[in-house]
Design an enzyme around this catalytic site. Sequence first.
Site, PDB file in Angstrom:
ATOM      1  N   HIS A 123      29.625  10.375  43.713  1.00  0.00           N
ATOM      2  CA  HIS A 123      30.518   9.339  43.193  1.00  0.00           C
ATOM      3  C   HIS A 123      30.822   8.386  44.353  1.00  0.00           C
ATOM      4  O   HIS A 123      30.820   8.814  45.512  1.00  0.00           O
ATOM      5  CB  HIS A 123      31.803  10.029  42.718  1.00  0.00           C
ATOM      6  CG  HIS A 123      32.791   9.144  42.033  1.00  0.00           C
ATOM      7  ND1 HIS A 123      33.713   8.400  42.719  1.00  0.00           N
ATOM      8  CD2 HIS A 123      33.011   8.903  40.726  1.00  0.00           C
ATOM      9  CE1 HIS A 123      34.466   7.742  41.854  1.00  0.00           C
ATOM     10  NE2 HIS A 123      34.060   8.025  40.635  1.00  0.00           N
TER      11      HIS A 123
ATOM     12  N   ASP B   9      33.192  18.188  46.434  1.00  0.00           N
ATOM     13  CA  ASP B   9      33.937  17.344  45.503  1.00  0.00           C
ATOM     14  C   ASP B   9      33.963  18.076  44.165  1.00  0.00           C
ATOM     15  O   ASP B   9      32.958  18.137  43.454  1.00  0.00           O
ATOM     16  CB  ASP B   9      33.240  15.986  45.404  1.00  0.00           C
ATOM     17  CG  ASP B   9      33.703  15.154  44.213  1.00  0.00           C
ATOM     18  OD1 ASP B   9      34.513  15.651  43.408  1.00  0.00           O
ATOM     19  OD2 ASP B   9      33.222  14.011  44.089  1.00  0.00           O
TER      20      ASP B   9
ATOM     21  N   GLN C  57      34.636  17.117  38.970  1.00  0.00           N
ATOM     22  CA  GLN C  57      34.045  17.384  37.652  1.00  0.00           C
ATOM     23  C   GLN C  57      33.752  18.862  37.430  1.00  0.00           C
ATOM     24  O   GLN C  57      33.240  19.233  36.370  1.00  0.00           O
ATOM     25  CB  GLN C  57      32.731  16.599  37.483  1.00  0.00           C
ATOM     26  CG  GLN C  57      32.886  15.109  37.522  1.00  0.00           C
ATOM     27  CD  GLN C  57      33.630  14.544  36.317  1.00  0.00           C
ATOM     28  OE1 GLN C  57      33.815  15.216  35.308  1.00  0.00           O
ATOM     29  NE2 GLN C  57      34.048  13.303  36.435  1.00  0.00           N
TER      30      GLN C  57
ATOM     31  N   LYS D 162      41.554  14.828  35.500  1.00  0.00           N
ATOM     32  CA  LYS D 162      40.321  15.253  34.819  1.00  0.00           C
ATOM     33  C   LYS D 162      40.428  16.714  34.394  1.00  0.00           C
ATOM     34  O   LYS D 162      39.584  17.230  33.686  1.00  0.00           O
ATOM     35  CB  LYS D 162      39.127  15.096  35.758  1.00  0.00           C
ATOM     36  CG  LYS D 162      38.844  13.636  36.123  1.00  0.00           C
ATOM     37  CD  LYS D 162      37.589  13.539  36.952  1.00  0.00           C
ATOM     38  CE  LYS D 162      37.481  12.245  37.718  1.00  0.00           C
ATOM     39  NZ  LYS D 162      37.151  11.083  36.889  1.00  0.00           N
TER      40      LYS D 162
ATOM     41  N   CYS E 284      30.567   4.619  38.506  1.00  0.00           N
ATOM     42  CA  CYS E 284      30.854   4.728  39.949  1.00  0.00           C
ATOM     43  C   CYS E 284      29.787   5.512  40.688  1.00  0.00           C
ATOM     44  O   CYS E 284      30.076   6.201  41.678  1.00  0.00           O
ATOM     45  CB  CYS E 284      32.227   5.344  40.214  1.00  0.00           C
ATOM     46  SG  CYS E 284      33.567   4.304  39.698  1.00  0.00           S
TER      47      CYS E 284
HETATM   48  C1  LIG Z   1      32.439  13.463  40.783  1.00  0.00           C
HETATM   49  C2  LIG Z   1      33.651  12.621  41.030  1.00  0.00           C
HETATM   50  N1  LIG Z   1      34.139  12.518  42.265  1.00  0.00           N
HETATM   51  C3  LIG Z   1      35.226  11.789  42.532  1.00  0.00           C
HETATM   52  C4  LIG Z   1      35.884  11.088  41.565  1.00  0.00           C
HETATM   53  C5  LIG Z   1      37.090  10.280  41.929  1.00  0.00           C
HETATM   54  O1  LIG Z   1      38.218  10.896  41.420  1.00  0.00           O
HETATM   55  P1  LIG Z   1      39.623  10.169  41.404  1.00  0.00           P
HETATM   56  O2  LIG Z   1      39.386   8.807  40.821  1.00  0.00           O
HETATM   57  O3  LIG Z   1      40.446  11.040  40.518  1.00  0.00           O
HETATM   58  O4  LIG Z   1      40.120  10.116  42.789  1.00  0.00           O
HETATM   59  C6  LIG Z   1      35.416  11.162  40.263  1.00  0.00           C
HETATM   60  C7  LIG Z   1      36.096  10.399  39.202  1.00  0.00           C
HETATM   61  O5  LIG Z   1      35.539   9.641  38.469  1.00  0.00           O
HETATM   62  C8  LIG Z   1      34.279  11.950  39.991  1.00  0.00           C
HETATM   63  O6  LIG Z   1      33.795  12.023  38.749  1.00  0.00           O
END
Ligand SMILES: Cc1ncc(COP(=O)(O)O)c(C=O)c1O
Lengths: 148, 424
Positions: free
Chosen positions: B140, B217, B220, B243, B381
């Site tokens: 991401h 990370d 998800q 999420k 993203c």
């Molecule tokens: C795999 C992954 N990493 C990081 C993020 C970023 O998360 P946040 O916007 O809650 O900080 C997301 C959110 O879309 C994500 O799907």
Amino acid sequence: MTELQELYQQVILDHNKSPRNFGELPDAPAVEGHNPLCGDNVTVFVKVVDGVIEDVKFKGAGCAISKASASIMTTLVKGKTVVEARELFVRFHELVTEDGDVDPLVLGKMAVFAGVRDYPSRVKCASLAWHTLKNALEDKTDAVVTTE
Amino acid sequence: MTSSAAADNGATGGTQISSGFDIDAVRADFPILSRTVHGKPLVYLDNAATAQKPRAVIDAINEYYREYNSNIHRGVHHLSEKATSLYEGARKRAARFINAADSCEIVFLRGTTEAVNLVCSSVGQSIKAGDEIIISHMEHHSNIVPWQMLCNRTGAVLRVIPINDDAEMDVADFEALLGPKTRFVSLVHVSNSLGTINPVKQVIDLAHAQGVPVLIDGAQALPHMQVDVQALDCDFYTCSGHKTFGPMGIGFLYGKKQWLEELPPYHGGGDMIKYVSFDKTEYNDPPFKFEAGTPNVSGVIGLAAAMDYMEKIGHDNIQAHEHDLLVYATEQLSAIKGLRIIGTARNKASVVSFVLDDVHSHDIGTFVDHEGVAIRVGHHCTQPVMQRFGVPATSRASFAFYNTKQEVDTLAQALHKVIDIFGA
Ligand SMILES: Cc1ncc(COP(=O)(O)O)c(C=O)c1O
């Protein structure tokens, strides 16, 4: 007409399938526009001679709204003066962003985009080509990023 | 997914739905699921962007503001003591949720983005020109841009693990990148745009063999599977609460105690200090050292309620139900002429990204919305993923445990209408 048909009028579907003035102009500068929301891009080529838009073409990948908007835009501004084209830009901008009545006579073929204002997430799609054209007319060759 | 591979990568649990899983009762716990959109019942398939909140979460936030609202940690009055105990109780809750050894390893912050930025900034203070940081091609943007910024600032080099046409990474490719200059590895557990579940356990073990720390990370992963940070042995793990059926604007960073003690602080301010004078400031112990300022107390309390709720539903039930949905959705959508699924990893979470011949995903999104179906369209993203697969954008249906096969059918029918209108 349902709201959705209002957005995707036959004219738009038609321009999406067979866009007019699609291609490149080798003797005109290429000005790019990006829509960061969806990753779409459009490149506009305008050939201006003595203040008149002698020819205009576009290429790029995009949704039906952005492609049809670019296509219809080229048909509207071809043969117009730069001043007239800028005026059309302002009209178009008002059409897709502001409330109030739309005068179909003033707007001509643009009127099919009146439905877009009900879809805030799609306003960028409709205006990307216009913003890019505006930059091309102002000799700004940096890529446009629509932010409205 | 195969259960052995799943267990290996932090996910545990069988595939049998226990008799306790009643989908109608589960759906009734989520007030928003009974609303309509454009006159049609809402079919919410944008769970990877953010999940809906059960009543238990909404009530917990409500109760906090009605009964206990006050600032935490330094108050001596009743409300502050109550709010502090709820807040610190939530920290223990979060620690149990991912099986952290100690609740001081949980740092509350806004979510994965802030967690990555914290680690990047603190770890970054000892990064020098020529050092290398490894990420994957399916990160991401929040796990790309902070590292890029660090590299630009320090002259360090970002190395990227490639992915194949099925959107899987090969551990051998990672091994090839891992070298004496590697200082840090940051890898997504489950890809938000492709659904791929990465072999994080193998990556962590290989990196540790070279003495390199690893951040996973988990944005998800936590909504779908049980994660055990001690079994994984990761150095850092991130959670985005919104999420994971919790409120917006709250999440946490798990960091091994030894790291949180060693690393320099991130933000400076109140609560992260033991003693301040103009000559010298002594920082607080972890986790407080990383929690400067008044935190999102209601968010933390809501997040604890969400974790309670997920465990009540049961990770085994969640995984079994979502696996069924993924298999069914993959079948139904693949049967649509001109539809191509992007992301066909063997080990996958319930995310289906796809493109339709001749119809742009933006148009698909607007059309299916009019059938009440919420999906995500665009680059999610993850622009490098789009570049890798040569598409400007995809449409993505992402499922949670409250989704049903009928909802998959509604999506498929809506897609047929799109094709009719755009007359492929
Ligand atoms: C795999 C992954 N990493 C990081 C993020 C970023 O998360 P946040 O916007 O809650 O900080 C997301 C959110 O879309 C994500 O799907």
